[in-house]
Write a protein that holds these residues in place. Structure first.
Motif, PDB file in Angstrom:
ATOM      1  N   MET A   1       0.801  -1.084  -0.060  1.00 25.59           N
ATOM      2  CA  MET A   1      -0.053   0.136   0.093  1.00 25.59           C
ATOM      3  C   MET A   1       0.863   1.326   0.184  1.00 25.59           C
ATOM      4  SD  MET A   1      -2.696   1.063   3.027  1.00 25.59           S
ATOM      5  CE  MET A   1      -4.103   2.019   2.312  1.00 25.59           C
ATOM      6  N   SER A   3       1.037   5.376   0.116  1.00 25.45           N
ATOM      7  CA  SER A   3       0.317   6.467   1.025  1.00 25.45           C
ATOM      8  C   SER A   3       0.099   7.587  -0.002  1.00 25.45           C
ATOM      9  CB  SER A   3       0.943   6.734   2.242  1.00 25.45           C
ATOM     10  OG  SER A   3       2.078   7.517   1.917  1.00 25.45           O
ATOM     11  N   ILE A   6      -3.766   8.835  -0.779  1.00 27.00           N
ATOM     12  CA  ILE A   6      -4.589   8.959   0.356  1.00 27.00           C
ATOM     13  C   ILE A   6      -5.125  10.208   0.318  1.00 27.00           C
ATOM     14  CG2 ILE A   6      -5.080   8.860   2.659  1.00 27.00           C
ATOM     15  CD1 ILE A   6      -2.912   6.419   2.661  1.00 27.00           C
ATOM     16  N   ILE A   9      -9.830  12.990   4.978  1.00 27.43           N
ATOM     17  CA  ILE A   9     -10.729  12.422   5.461  1.00 27.43           C
ATOM     18  C   ILE A   9     -12.081  12.657   5.197  1.00 27.43           C
ATOM     19  CG2 ILE A   9     -11.421  13.987   7.571  1.00 27.43           C
ATOM     20  CD1 ILE A   9     -10.111  10.318   8.217  1.00 27.43           C
ATOM     21  N   PRO A  12     -18.195   7.777   5.661  1.00 24.96           N
ATOM     22  CA  PRO A  12     -19.427   7.697   5.036  1.00 24.96           C
ATOM     23  C   PRO A  12     -20.609   8.054   6.246  1.00 24.96           C
ATOM     24  CG  PRO A  12     -18.691   5.742   6.115  1.00 24.96           C
ATOM     25  CD  PRO A  12     -17.553   6.726   6.021  1.00 24.96           C
TER      26      PRO A  12
ATOM     27  N   TRP B  43     -15.006   1.061   6.735  1.00 27.20           N
ATOM     28  CA  TRP B  43     -14.439   2.223   6.369  1.00 27.20           C
ATOM     29  C   TRP B  43     -13.371   2.730   7.545  1.00 27.20           C
ATOM     30  CZ3 TRP B  43     -13.603   7.046   8.625  1.00 27.20           C
ATOM     31  CH2 TRP B  43     -13.127   8.124   7.754  1.00 27.20           C
ATOM     32  N   ALA B  46     -10.286   0.515   7.041  1.00 28.02           N
ATOM     33  CA  ALA B  46      -9.386   0.955   6.192  1.00 28.02           C
ATOM     34  C   ALA B  46      -8.677   2.209   6.236  1.00 28.02           C
ATOM     35  CB  ALA B  46     -10.505   1.098   4.870  1.00 28.02           C
ATOM     36  N   THR B  47      -9.323   3.090   7.236  1.00 22.86           N
ATOM     37  CA  THR B  47      -8.758   4.551   7.638  1.00 22.86           C
ATOM     38  C   THR B  47      -7.649   4.232   8.399  1.00 22.86           C
ATOM     39  OG1 THR B  47     -10.609   5.635   7.194  1.00 22.86           O
ATOM     40  CG2 THR B  47      -9.231   6.585   8.557  1.00 22.86           C
ATOM     41  N   ASN B  49      -5.726   1.533   8.471  1.00 23.45           N
ATOM     42  CA  ASN B  49      -4.470   0.987   7.753  1.00 23.45           C
ATOM     43  C   ASN B  49      -4.138   1.942   6.761  1.00 23.45           C
ATOM     44  OD1 ASN B  49      -5.146  -1.515   8.350  1.00 23.45           O
ATOM     45  ND2 ASN B  49      -6.395  -2.093   6.500  1.00 23.45           N
ATOM     46  N   GLU B  50      -4.667   3.028   6.388  1.00 21.46           N
ATOM     47  CA  GLU B  50      -4.001   4.149   5.531  1.00 21.46           C
ATOM     48  C   GLU B  50      -3.265   5.001   6.558  1.00 21.46           C
ATOM     49  OE1 GLU B  50      -7.990   5.451   2.561  1.00 21.46           O
ATOM     50  OE2 GLU B  50      -7.579   6.686   4.368  1.00 21.46           O
ATOM     51  N   ALA B  53       0.014   3.259   6.797  1.00 17.56           N
ATOM     52  CA  ALA B  53       0.698   3.611   5.538  1.00 17.56           C
ATOM     53  C   ALA B  53       1.648   4.934   5.553  1.00 17.56           C
ATOM     54  CB  ALA B  53       0.165   3.402   4.595  1.00 17.56           C
ATOM     55  N   LEU B  54       0.432   5.974   5.865  1.00 21.78           N
ATOM     56  CA  LEU B  54       0.936   7.165   5.885  1.00 21.78           C
ATOM     57  C   LEU B  54       2.271   7.443   7.077  1.00 21.78           C
ATOM     58  CD1 LEU B  54      -2.294   9.003   5.859  1.00 21.78           C
ATOM     59  CD2 LEU B  54      -0.410   9.311   4.092  1.00 21.78           C
ATOM     60  N   TYR B 274      -8.058  10.792  13.128  1.00 22.47           N
ATOM     61  CA  TYR B 274      -8.548  11.803  11.962  1.00 22.47           C
ATOM     62  C   TYR B 274      -7.312  12.841  11.903  1.00 22.47           C
ATOM     63  CZ  TYR B 274     -13.353  10.119  11.509  1.00 22.47           C
ATOM     64  OH  TYR B 274     -14.496   9.197  11.465  1.00 22.47           O
ATOM     65  N   ARG B 277      -3.764  11.181  11.140  1.00 23.75           N
ATOM     66  CA  ARG B 277      -3.961  10.929   9.763  1.00 23.75           C
ATOM     67  C   ARG B 277      -3.778  12.257   8.915  1.00 23.75           C
ATOM     68  NH1 ARG B 277      -7.272  10.943   5.503  1.00 23.75           N
ATOM     69  NH2 ARG B 277      -7.454   9.105   4.174  1.00 23.75           N
ATOM     70  N   GLU B 278      -4.353  13.302   9.260  1.00 23.06           N
ATOM     71  CA  GLU B 278      -4.098  14.403   8.474  1.00 23.06           C
ATOM     72  C   GLU B 278      -2.727  14.983   8.609  1.00 23.06           C
ATOM     73  OE1 GLU B 278      -6.218  15.066   6.073  1.00 23.06           O
ATOM     74  OE2 GLU B 278      -5.743  17.370   5.525  1.00 23.06           O
ATOM     75  N   ARG B 281      -0.614  13.107   6.222  1.00 20.53           N
ATOM     76  CA  ARG B 281      -0.969  13.060   5.012  1.00 20.53           C
ATOM     77  C   ARG B 281      -0.462  14.382   4.380  1.00 20.53           C
ATOM     78  NH1 ARG B 281      -4.665  14.875   1.322  1.00 20.53           N
ATOM     79  NH2 ARG B 281      -5.291  16.513   2.398  1.00 20.53           N
TER      80      ARG B 281
END
Lengths: 402, 402
Positions: A1, A3, A6, A9, A12, B43, B46-47, B49-50, B53-54, B274, B277-278, B281
């Motif tokens: 994977m 990054s 990506i 955020i 859903p 979701w 998966a987030t 996992n992202e 990776a990041l 969140y 992650r940001e 990212r």
């Protein structure tokens, strides 16, 4: 994977009707989008003091030591137990669900001498059962969960407080799942240490653990205080008690961080503090009693609703928490497949179960921001469709499937 | 204090130019305002996992075990040390500032046998000094800070990784203050466990601790795995190593929570996730090298700027972190009063100091979102005014004072 692809955020839309976490109140998320200030800024320390005052109202206590532990509700539990229990201390844990086992597990890691009593899942303890065990074990601490989402049961606490005072035992309570949605009285019930989380009836995200500590419990904890070498005063000596095994969850130090001494410890998780403060502020604004009544109303509506769908309910309903119900999965139905359909087709999440209840019940929550009429009725309507799998919704589902 | 009059959160505008926390990137705060989803929602996993990776990109590692600890950076440090160190294990800590003392303090609470070497504040270690101590102590773990904000120094690490491989020692690094603003290579430098925080060069709020763990360190930690009674598989047995003293910070369990087994542990702090992650990212989008260059540029501008104001700089500037500078307070000036003026009149926060540097230097940061030209120049302009206390600003200040 990789990054590299990506994006921002973009969750859903979900209506979270499980045993928690549930949707955060949008006002809490807005509070959490506020910009940061420095941790010793006069505004920040005033905001920390406001947060302490708000949680005194939420816990219904006059305890000076009322603040936040910077972690999830489990961090709050461990902070309480590791700060109270020295190696070899006796602790009694009445176990009526999974979270009683968690208290046991954490107390064992504190190298305490752990004693348990158990009732079958779906029941709570009579005061006499607990007092008999207290008399036999003579623990330093009685550690009990108020509401255990694994069984939906809510343990009555008022009598336990009296028992603990009578036998000079400290009473710790994990109120994570129940606080804000069920009657709670830290001082009137004689609770010494209480911890909670935001992600249930308080309508916030997981990640901050409100805690309150009675003066007598604070004295026990302070009796183990060892200030870090880098920041202790020149004339400061260690307390006689055994040093607390955790630094991060050392409540003696955390009390000095939140107290007038403002002694450096962790760097306060400011955004989580903003969220925790807003959760408490909204609850105080609504009124604690009104919030409990709201949870009672919507919990009853969900209970009667699932019964109206012909579904059985697990456990002693007279002792059920207001905010969650364990619904028996009909014979022959794949409970996980039904949950997956609810999520995929309606965006609604309900909960699975642990241990002896796994595969037997769904857990449906009505708590915090989601203790609302539209959330209850929408969930019941969707559940009815999933149980039927014919009619208008089934016809529309065929369109999506094709 | 009554909580009844407490309004919504409304922080004053501040430009945070201290050693951290600093202002969060507004994009990080926006990411944190997103609504929650359930912790086992497809979701959400998966987030997660992202996010793993990041952070592999951020730490420059291929380590499978790369995730978040739900607490402040200090929680990450303790998770690493309590999971690696069994009671009686030897650990070597090279101390070159306050955070070396913190590693010592935490390792002591793990009941490890702690050995330290020290250099004066403002210096870093030569590789030979560390290797001599490794040879003498033969530790299981070498625990070292990369950037210590208390002194502004940045310890070179590449040689330490080679030394640790040569002597079969695990290398733990606290990169909280340095990651994202200074060169960092977890794999190329042979680091086994690295922890960080969001509130420095990553431009987020405190409250989440990214961590990466090499395969050989993960094997050591897994050798102590004791899964909780309530959720363990029927045929699962305890690993031979001594059970980790913390449940909350037990990395063996946290690896199972983030890994394919998705074994229930804490309830993930979704809003902090969140944000974390940001942070990663945005850093990956900018490019790690570009971000380090940006910190080098603005750090140099601030360094030359304070020198241009006639102020001295503390420590071995050749080994200074890019993102913070220790500025000598002019003789006869009340450093805290000057800081208070900067905050009250300009809304700018710079830092005080700990221990031997207290009252002698200010610490000025240029990091994360605030490693920007306007932030540097505005801070220098305001500092110049405070140093002068005459002229146009002084005239305006008199208006406010009257």
């Amino acid at each position: 994977m990789t990054s590299r692809v990506i994006g921002p955020i973009d969750p859903p839309p979900r209506l979270l009707m499980g045993p928690g976490p549930i949707n955060a109140d949008p006002r809490v998320l807005r509070a959490m989008s506020a910009q940061l200030v420095g941790q010793y800024d006069p505004w920040m320390t005033a905001t920390m003091n406001e947060t302490m005052a708000l949680y005194r109202d939420v816990f219904r206590t006059a305890n000076e030591q009322t603040f936040l532990v910077d972690g999830t509700s489990r961090a709050g539990i461990e902070a309480a137990l590791v700060s109270l229990l020295e190696p070899g201390d006796r602790v009694l844990v009445p176990v009526f669900g999974r979270f009683g086992h968690l208290l046991t597990e954490i107390a064992e890691r504190c190298r305490a001498e752990v004693h348990t009593i158990e009732v079958p899942w779906g029941e709570v303890f009579e005061p006499q059962q607990v007092e008999d065990a207290v008399r036999r074990v003579q623990p330093k601490v009685l550690a009990v969960v108020q509401g255990d989402t694994s069984t939906t049961m809510c343990q009555p606490l008022a009598d336990l407080g009296e028992i603990c005072r009578r036998h000079d035992v400290l009473l710790y309570c994990d109120a994570t799942a129940s606080l804000g949605g069920n009657a709670f009285e830290a001082d009137a019930w004689g609770l010494d240490v209480v911890t909670a989380g935001l992600q249930k009836c308080l309508g916030g995200p997981s990640g901050s653990a409100p805690i309150t500590i009675s003066d007598r419990a604070a004295a026990v904890i302070d009796g183990r205080k060892h200030v870090e070498a880098g920041i202790r005063a020149d004339d400061e000596t260690d307390a006689p008690g055994e040093r607390i095994a955790s630094n991060y969850l050392d409540l003696a130090q955390v009390m000095d961080y939140w107290g007038p001494r403002r002694l450096n410890h962790h760097t306060e998780a400011t955004t989580m503090l903003y969220g925790a403060r807003e959760c408490a502020r909204l609850l105080v604004e609504e009124g604690l009693d009104a919030a409990v009544e709201r949870h009672a109303l919507h919990g009853l509506a969900m209970l009667e609703g699932v019964r109206g769908l012909g579904l059985g309910v697990f456990g002693d309903v007279a002792h059920k928490m207001h905010n969650v119900v364990a619904v028996e999965i009909p014979d022959g139905m794949d409970g996980d497949a039904a949950r997956a359909t609810l999520l995929a087709d309606f965006g609604i999440e309900i909960g699975t179960s642990f241990g002896p209840l796994h595969g037997k019940v769904w857990r449906i929550g009505t708590m915090g921001y989601n203790a609302r009429t539209d959330a209850v009725l929408t969930t019941l309507a969707a559940l009815e469709q999933v149980l039927r799998t014919t009619g208008g919704v089934a016809a529309a589902q065929e369109v999506y499937a094709s």
